[in-house]
Design an enzyme around this catalytic site. Sequence first.
Site, PDB file in Angstrom:
ATOM      1  N   ASP A  36       0.820  -1.105  -0.006  1.00 46.43           N
ATOM      2  CA  ASP A  36      -0.116   0.120  -0.071  1.00 46.43           C
ATOM      3  C   ASP A  36       0.920   1.288  -0.021  1.00 46.43           C
ATOM      4  O   ASP A  36       2.001   1.376   0.310  1.00 46.43           O
ATOM      5  CB  ASP A  36      -0.879  -0.024   1.303  1.00 46.43           C
ATOM      6  CG  ASP A  36      -2.141  -0.803   1.348  1.00 46.43           C
ATOM      7  OD1 ASP A  36      -2.408  -1.233   0.094  1.00 46.43           O
ATOM      8  OD2 ASP A  36      -2.660  -0.956   2.155  1.00 46.43           O
ATOM      9  N   LYS A  58      -3.059   3.527  -2.808  1.00 44.45           N
ATOM     10  CA  LYS A  58      -4.208   4.486  -3.087  1.00 44.45           C
ATOM     11  C   LYS A  58      -4.119   5.613  -2.686  1.00 44.45           C
ATOM     12  O   LYS A  58      -3.501   5.891  -1.442  1.00 44.45           O
ATOM     13  CB  LYS A  58      -5.469   3.733  -2.452  1.00 44.45           C
ATOM     14  CG  LYS A  58      -5.725   2.322  -3.112  1.00 44.45           C
ATOM     15  CD  LYS A  58      -7.263   1.839  -2.208  1.00 44.45           C
ATOM     16  CE  LYS A  58      -7.281   0.384  -2.553  1.00 44.45           C
ATOM     17  NZ  LYS A  58      -6.375  -0.266  -1.691  1.00 44.45           N
ATOM     18  N   MET A 171      -9.818   8.218   8.350  1.00 46.24           N
ATOM     19  CA  MET A 171     -10.144   8.572   7.040  1.00 46.24           C
ATOM     20  C   MET A 171     -11.367   9.578   7.094  1.00 46.24           C
ATOM     21  O   MET A 171     -12.404   9.350   6.314  1.00 46.24           O
ATOM     22  CB  MET A 171     -10.920   7.190   6.108  1.00 46.24           C
ATOM     23  CG  MET A 171      -9.979   6.133   5.749  1.00 46.24           C
ATOM     24  SD  MET A 171     -10.450   4.588   5.274  1.00 46.24           S
ATOM     25  CE  MET A 171     -11.026   3.561   6.405  1.00 46.24           C
TER      26      MET A 171
HETATM   27  N1  SAH Z   1      -5.104  -0.677   8.715  1.00 47.97           N
HETATM   28  C1  SAH Z   1      -4.687   0.688   8.877  1.00 47.97           C
HETATM   29  C2  SAH Z   1      -5.853   1.711   8.600  1.00 47.97           C
HETATM   30  C3  SAH Z   1      -6.241   1.848   7.250  1.00 47.97           C
HETATM   31  S1  SAH Z   1      -7.225   2.909   6.824  1.00 47.97           S
HETATM   32  C4  SAH Z   1      -4.321   0.873  10.391  1.00 47.97           C
HETATM   33  O1  SAH Z   1      -4.543  -0.003  11.241  1.00 47.97           O
HETATM   34  O2  SAH Z   1      -3.840   1.821  11.132  1.00 47.97           O
HETATM   35  C5  SAH Z   1      -6.299   4.426   6.167  1.00 47.97           C
HETATM   36  C6  SAH Z   1      -6.562   5.496   7.116  1.00 47.97           C
HETATM   37  O3  SAH Z   1      -5.832   5.275   8.512  1.00 47.97           O
HETATM   38  C7  SAH Z   1      -5.896   6.791   6.824  1.00 47.97           C
HETATM   39  O4  SAH Z   1      -6.917   7.457   6.115  1.00 47.97           O
HETATM   40  C8  SAH Z   1      -5.743   7.465   8.177  1.00 47.97           C
HETATM   41  O5  SAH Z   1      -6.949   7.853   8.803  1.00 47.97           O
HETATM   42  C9  SAH Z   1      -5.159   6.194   8.868  1.00 47.97           C
HETATM   43  N2  SAH Z   1      -3.891   6.210   9.212  1.00 47.97           N
HETATM   44  C10 SAH Z   1      -2.932   5.212   8.941  1.00 47.97           C
HETATM   45  N3  SAH Z   1      -1.796   5.411   9.005  1.00 47.97           N
HETATM   46  C11 SAH Z   1      -1.716   6.483   9.673  1.00 47.97           C
HETATM   47  C12 SAH Z   1      -0.693   7.290  10.203  1.00 47.97           C
HETATM   48  N4  SAH Z   1       0.591   7.055  10.159  1.00 47.97           N
HETATM   49  N5  SAH Z   1      -0.889   8.674  10.806  1.00 47.97           N
HETATM   50  C13 SAH Z   1      -2.128   9.043  10.669  1.00 47.97           C
HETATM   51  N6  SAH Z   1      -3.203   8.293  10.114  1.00 47.97           N
HETATM   52  C14 SAH Z   1      -2.864   7.161   9.808  1.00 47.97           C
END
Ligand code: SAH
Length: 256
Positions: A36, A58, A171
């Site tokens: 990703d 994405k 998100m």
């Molecule tokens: N599987 C991931 C989430 C995927 S959805 C998890 O467990 O973290 C993607 C969303 O996760 C982004 O739009 C944001 O809201 C959040 N996100 C993921 N990594 C991030 C980071 N390092 N800092 C801030 N938001 C993050």
Amino acid sequence: MSKGKVWLVGAGPGDASLITVKGLHCIRHAEVIVHDRLVNPELLAQAPAGCLIIDVGKTPSHHPVPQEQINALLVKHAGEGRQVVRLKGGDPYVFGRGGEEAEQLAKDGLAFEIVPGISSAIGGLAYAGIPVTHRHYASSFHIVTGHMCQGNDPQNWHALAQINGTLVILMGMTRLTEICQQLIEGGMSAGTPVAVVMYASQSRQQMAKGTLIDIHLEVERQKLHAPALIVVGEVVNLQEILAFSASHIALNQVVV
Ligand code: SAH
């Protein structure tokens, strides 16, 4: 018989060293890595020579590789007998469509394993100095998406406003103002502390703090955008005393 298999690996929130020992082992033995956008390049550098690395990243408004094609890629490479790592940000089963990918593999009778990761919703917040629970301020936490799949019911923000716990919204950046407004309408005090953490746990981590009524102003001022976490609740107030600067561990020095 084919030895092909897919490991759905959680890469953690961003700091490369937050991957699990098992996840790093999988990367170091992969023949194919499908990753990703949010995955740290430092992790990809751990792949063995000759490993095929496929970026299916994405951006929020742009989906270069549709989900069906990602599923098809996994099925193809595992079906042809390869050791495939599907590397996903955070934890693969937290809003990462890991469930959909595993479902496809199960349907097609392919071997797979889940290697959980540290979700940004918990570990990312910790790096920003915010504990997701605290005995005196929050006895539960709720991780919700601000962006619903088309055709699904919209998130019930009024009901979420009634739950006395930390609310972590993933998100949600494009709808920040609307979400805050809905939470106030649902009964949350307008003065409830809110933080927005962009690139949590990475060296470029940036944060805005405010309340439900004014957080959008600070977010605009700092020009924060996705990927970011929105966190609503009293635990945000602890940030000032719990912020720390993280040490860097080079993965090359990690023996697994
Ligand atoms: N599987 C991931 C989430 C995927 S959805 C998890 O467990 O973290 C993607 C969303 O996760 C982004 O739009 C944001 O809201 C959040 N996100 C993921 N990594 C991030 C980071 N390092 N800092 C801030 N938001 C993050």
